[in-house]
Scaffold this motif. Structure first.
Motif, PDB file in Angstrom:
ATOM      1  N   LEU A   1       0.823  -1.208   0.000  1.00 39.42           N
ATOM      2  CA  LEU A   1       0.000   0.000   0.000  1.00 39.42           C
ATOM      3  C   LEU A   1       0.854   1.254   0.000  1.00 39.42           C
ATOM      4  CD1 LEU A   1      -2.895   1.179   0.241  1.00 39.42           C
ATOM      5  CD2 LEU A   1      -2.600   1.095   2.723  1.00 39.42           C
ATOM      6  N   PHE A   2       1.871   1.309   0.862  1.00 43.95           N
ATOM      7  CA  PHE A   2       2.683   2.521   0.971  1.00 43.95           C
ATOM      8  C   PHE A   2       3.783   2.596  -0.086  1.00 43.95           C
ATOM      9  CE2 PHE A   2       0.405   2.802   4.867  1.00 43.95           C
ATOM     10  CZ  PHE A   2       0.378   4.151   5.181  1.00 43.95           C
ATOM     11  N   GLU A   3       3.981   1.527  -0.861  1.00 44.50           N
ATOM     12  CA  GLU A   3       4.883   1.610  -2.015  1.00 44.50           C
ATOM     13  C   GLU A   3       4.343   2.585  -3.053  1.00 44.50           C
ATOM     14  OE1 GLU A   3       7.715   0.198  -3.219  1.00 44.50           O
ATOM     15  OE2 GLU A   3       8.272  -1.033  -1.496  1.00 44.50           O
ATOM     16  N   HIS A   4       3.051   2.894  -2.984  1.00 36.50           N
ATOM     17  CA  HIS A   4       2.461   3.794  -3.968  1.00 36.50           C
ATOM     18  C   HIS A   4       2.976   5.221  -3.846  1.00 36.50           C
ATOM     19  CE1 HIS A   4      -0.184   0.357  -4.437  1.00 36.50           C
ATOM     20  NE2 HIS A   4      -0.632   0.895  -5.546  1.00 36.50           N
ATOM     21  N   PHE A   5       3.599   5.551  -2.719  1.00 36.76           N
ATOM     22  CA  PHE A   5       4.223   6.865  -2.603  1.00 36.76           C
ATOM     23  C   PHE A   5       5.436   6.979  -3.524  1.00 36.76           C
ATOM     24  CE2 PHE A   5       1.788   7.199   1.304  1.00 36.76           C
ATOM     25  CZ  PHE A   5       1.539   8.558   1.401  1.00 36.76           C
ATOM     26  N   LEU A   6       5.949   5.864  -3.991  1.00 33.57           N
ATOM     27  CA  LEU A   6       7.193   5.860  -4.762  1.00 33.57           C
ATOM     28  C   LEU A   6       6.953   5.834  -6.257  1.00 33.57           C
ATOM     29  CD1 LEU A   6       9.128   3.328  -2.515  1.00 33.57           C
ATOM     30  CD2 LEU A   6       8.965   5.815  -2.292  1.00 33.57           C
ATOM     31  N   PHE A   7       5.724   6.113  -6.673  1.00 30.43           N
ATOM     32  CA  PHE A   7       5.433   6.282  -8.092  1.00 30.43           C
ATOM     33  C   PHE A   7       4.482   7.444  -8.269  1.00 30.43           C
ATOM     34  CE2 PHE A   7       2.663   5.787 -11.734  1.00 30.43           C
ATOM     35  CZ  PHE A   7       3.590   5.734 -12.750  1.00 30.43           C
ATOM     36  N   SER A   8       4.853   8.353  -9.137  1.00 36.51           N
ATOM     37  CA  SER A   8       4.015   9.511  -9.436  1.00 36.51           C
ATOM     38  C   SER A   8       3.602   9.487 -10.900  1.00 36.51           C
ATOM     39  CB  SER A   8       4.769  10.815  -9.141  1.00 36.51           C
ATOM     40  OG  SER A   8       4.034  11.927  -9.606  1.00 36.51           O
ATOM     41  N   LYS A   9       2.323   9.715 -11.142  1.00 36.64           N
ATOM     42  CA  LYS A   9       1.830   9.762 -12.512  1.00 36.64           C
ATOM     43  C   LYS A   9       2.290  11.024 -13.249  1.00 36.64           C
ATOM     44  CE  LYS A   9      -2.368   7.186 -11.334  1.00 36.64           C
ATOM     45  NZ  LYS A   9      -3.856   7.211 -11.297  1.00 36.64           N
TER      46      LYS A   9
END
Length: 641
Positions: free
Chosen positions: A311-319
């Motif tokens: 869930l918090f790995e999503h901070f490491l990708f920006s659209k």
């Protein structure tokens, strides 16, 4: 950086400066430059501003993580973040979610801290407990308790921009009140605390142990054993963890919350209640204490919090960042996957399971290992684990001959599930209003004789477990020197798991029924009734008792999900599922094909035998085939055990 610019020795820096320094080290050592760029862009795009400070609000965090509104879990996750953002100083919690605070949250939630905290225990159990707990014995435990407003927090704590690297760190003294768990309290009880291994490792890496000790003096009287997690809050978090159990890093999260119908929410809550019961909430306060929390996690739920990593790995990708501008070799964070949701259950719509649902598979993923533990990952959703229908009383009837034909020919691991309605003895006061569900994982194929586990400690081991009305995990006993077996099947005595199988007698034609082991399951020959026994005082057997259930059974007044030492129940459904791991190097689909080929051959062979000409003596023909064991008794065809 703080210490080099100010010329002060590390131990003279304030807690705020050291907290800032630790965040810098996390940024430089635990993440790639590209990941930090993505993190900065995500944070800046959604941040609110006040008095020059960028921060995230509760609704911002929930919106970014796409937390389902139906679960009402946003406030729980936000409380956890505002505690973890203050790491390693509890006195600074709750903190405002600035960029450096949020970076520490991501580092802890994704377990990236190992590169900096080499001496720390690689586990988050204590931190996660403290992040969810409150300390209040005088009123109901709830997240609705009065908290400092965001304006107050911003006015009292204004950390400088971590990423821009200003020349000096401005010393500030935060007036933010800590969580109630960290506030002093008069108490005559003398309880020792476990070492704050991660916090000590963090300050040791900064050569600032003395500062840590000074911070601890401010909260010397706190007792973690008096802190409690409110049951309602933990239930909501458990439901979120079950929903996100299949989530992979950078996988699109929206699809996991889009189909939360009323029926699915009821299923999720039912599974969450069974898990919650294993934490033995205090009946008086309706909350979970630290000792029960750590006991349940260590004994029964090794992978419960794994979904938080993804869930918090999503901070490491920006659209917003165009990855095409970077070299392929430098890309370490792929775009969110739009692939369909993982479904390990391979049965089609015409063969729906009565027991094995997607919610129950998520429950299984909190503890079940289906491939060697020396490999990574071990979460069954991420190892390619597939469950194939092998036998069901709904589809194949309640004949042990049919069970033997379907199950004995499967040459891979299996999962047995049985559910039923308890039949309480008059002397038992346990709650029998809820059905009981017992399961077993057997990594080796079934056989006519007793089966044993692999001697290789890295290989998956047999498990006997209780799923409802409370969770209990009974692992294989590696020191079992008794005659208790992991699994046994006989057409005359039934199915036995963890039971002692009496030796065959030459003088008696009747087979002796299996003797229940201390932790065991016995199913009768007509698959109509069963007995589950969990009696730690009865000695040692093939399976070890569950520590939480053992403690609960010793209590005079059992709490929620009470289960007696010996529970007899009428079977509603029994299922056996074949397990394969195609992505783990096993030819899983080939086993399914081989199973079908074996069953087709047996049917063809039975048809051929039925056509043998015995001169019109059909009764004599059948009697001869039964004597040869080629057809079953009582008119049922199929091989015998």
């Amino acid at each position: 950086m703080g210490q080099s610019q100010s010329g002060e020795a590390p131990h003279q820096l304030s807690t705020e400066q050291l907290s800032h320094e630790l965040a810098l080290r996390f940024a430089s050592k635990c993440f790639t430059h590209l990941e930090i760029a993505h993190f900065k862009d995500n944070f800046k795009a959604l941040a609110d501003h006040q008095d020059g400070v960028e921060y995230w609000k509760e609704e911002t965090l929930g919106r970014f993580l796409l937390l389902p509104d139906a679960l009402r879990v946003g406030s729980v996750v936000y409380q956890m973040a505002t505690y973890l953002g203050a790491f390693p100083f509890p006195s600074l919690a709750p903190c405002i979610l600035t960029r450096e605070a949020m970076l520490k949250v991501v580092t802890i939630m994704t377990e990236r801290y190992g590169k900096v905290l080499k001496r720390g225990k690689r586990d988050r159990v204590r931190l996660l407990f403290r992040s969810m707990a409150v300390f209040d014995r005088t009123r109901a435990l709830s997240l609705t308790a009065e908290k400092p407003t965001m304006e107050q927090l911003v006015a009292e704590q204004k950390p400088d921009d971590m990423m821009e690297g200003e020349a000096a760190i401005k010393e500030v003294r935060s007036g933010v009140a800590g969580f109630a768990i960290d506030e002093p309290v008069d108490d005559d009880l003398d309880e020792e605390e476990d070492d704050d291994e991660l916090a000590l490792a963090a300050l040791d890496s900064l050569d600032a142990i003395e500062v840590f000790k000074e911070d601890q003096k401010a909260t010397r009287e706190k007792k973690i054993h008096h802190a409690q997690i409110p049951v309602d809050n933990f239930r909501r978090l458990l439901m979120l963890l079950l929903v996100l159990a299949p989530l992979r890093p950078q996988e699109n999260m929206a699809k996991y919350g889009e189909d939360l119908s009323e029926a699915k929410l009821r299923e999720l809550e039912s599974e969450a209640e069974c898990i919650l019961a294993a934490f033995d909430p205090d009946e008086a306060t309706g909350a979970i204490r630290y000792t029960a929390f750590t006991r349940a996690i260590s004994a029964s739920f090794p992978f419960l919090f794994d979904p938080l990593n993804a869930l918090f790995e999503h901070f490491l990708f920006s659209k917003n960042i165009d990855l095409s501008k970077h070299r392929i070799s430098s890309i370490s964070t792929p775009p969110p996957s739009m692939s369909p949701k993982i479904n390990p259950i391979t049965s089609d719509s015409s063969d729906q399971s009565c027991i094995l649902t997607s919610e129950l598979v998520s429950h299984l993923s909190t503890f079940l290992v289906t491939k060697p533990v020396s490999t990574s990952p071990v979460n069954l959703f991420h190892t390619g684990t597939r469950f194939h229908p092998v036998y069901s009383t709904t589809a194949h009837g309640t004949s042990l001959t049919s069970f033997s034909r379907q199950v004995m020919s499967w040459q891979s691991a299996t999962l047995l599930l049985v559910t039923g309605t308890p039949t309480p003895p008059a002397s038992n006061t346990s709650d029998f209003s809820r059905p009981i569900t017992v399961g077993a994982f057997l990594p080796s194929p079934w056989s006519k004789s007793s089966s044993s586990s692999s001697s290789d400690s890295s290989s998956p081991q047999p498990l006997l477990f209780l799923l409802s009305p409370r969770h209990a995990l009974c692992p294989h006993n590696p020191y079992n020197h008794s005659s208790a077996s992991n699994s046994h099947c006989s057409p005359k005595t039934g199915i036995a798991l963890g039971c002692i199988i009496p030796p065959a007698s030459r003088t008696s034609a009747a087979s002796q029924p299996p003797v229940l082991g201390p932790v065991s399951l016995r199913i009768d020959a007509d698959i109509s009734t069963a007995i589950f026994q969990h009696d730690a005082g009865a000695g040692t057997g093939a399976f070890l008792p569950d520590p939480g259930l053992e403690k609960a059974q010793a209590e005079p007044n059992a709490g929620r999900g009470a289960v007696g030492r010996k529970v007899e129940f009428d079977i509603d459904t029994l299922e056996v599922w074949g397990i394969t791991n195609p992505e783990a190097g096993e030819e899983g689909e080939d086993e399914v094909v081989r199973q079908k080929r074996r069953l087709d051959w047996e049917e063809a062979e039975a048809a051929r035998r039925a056509g043998v000409n015995f001169g019109g003596d059909k009764d004599g023909a059948r009697a001869l085939l039964e004597m040869a064991g080629l057809v079953g008794d009582k008119g049922r065809s199929g091989g015998s055990v």
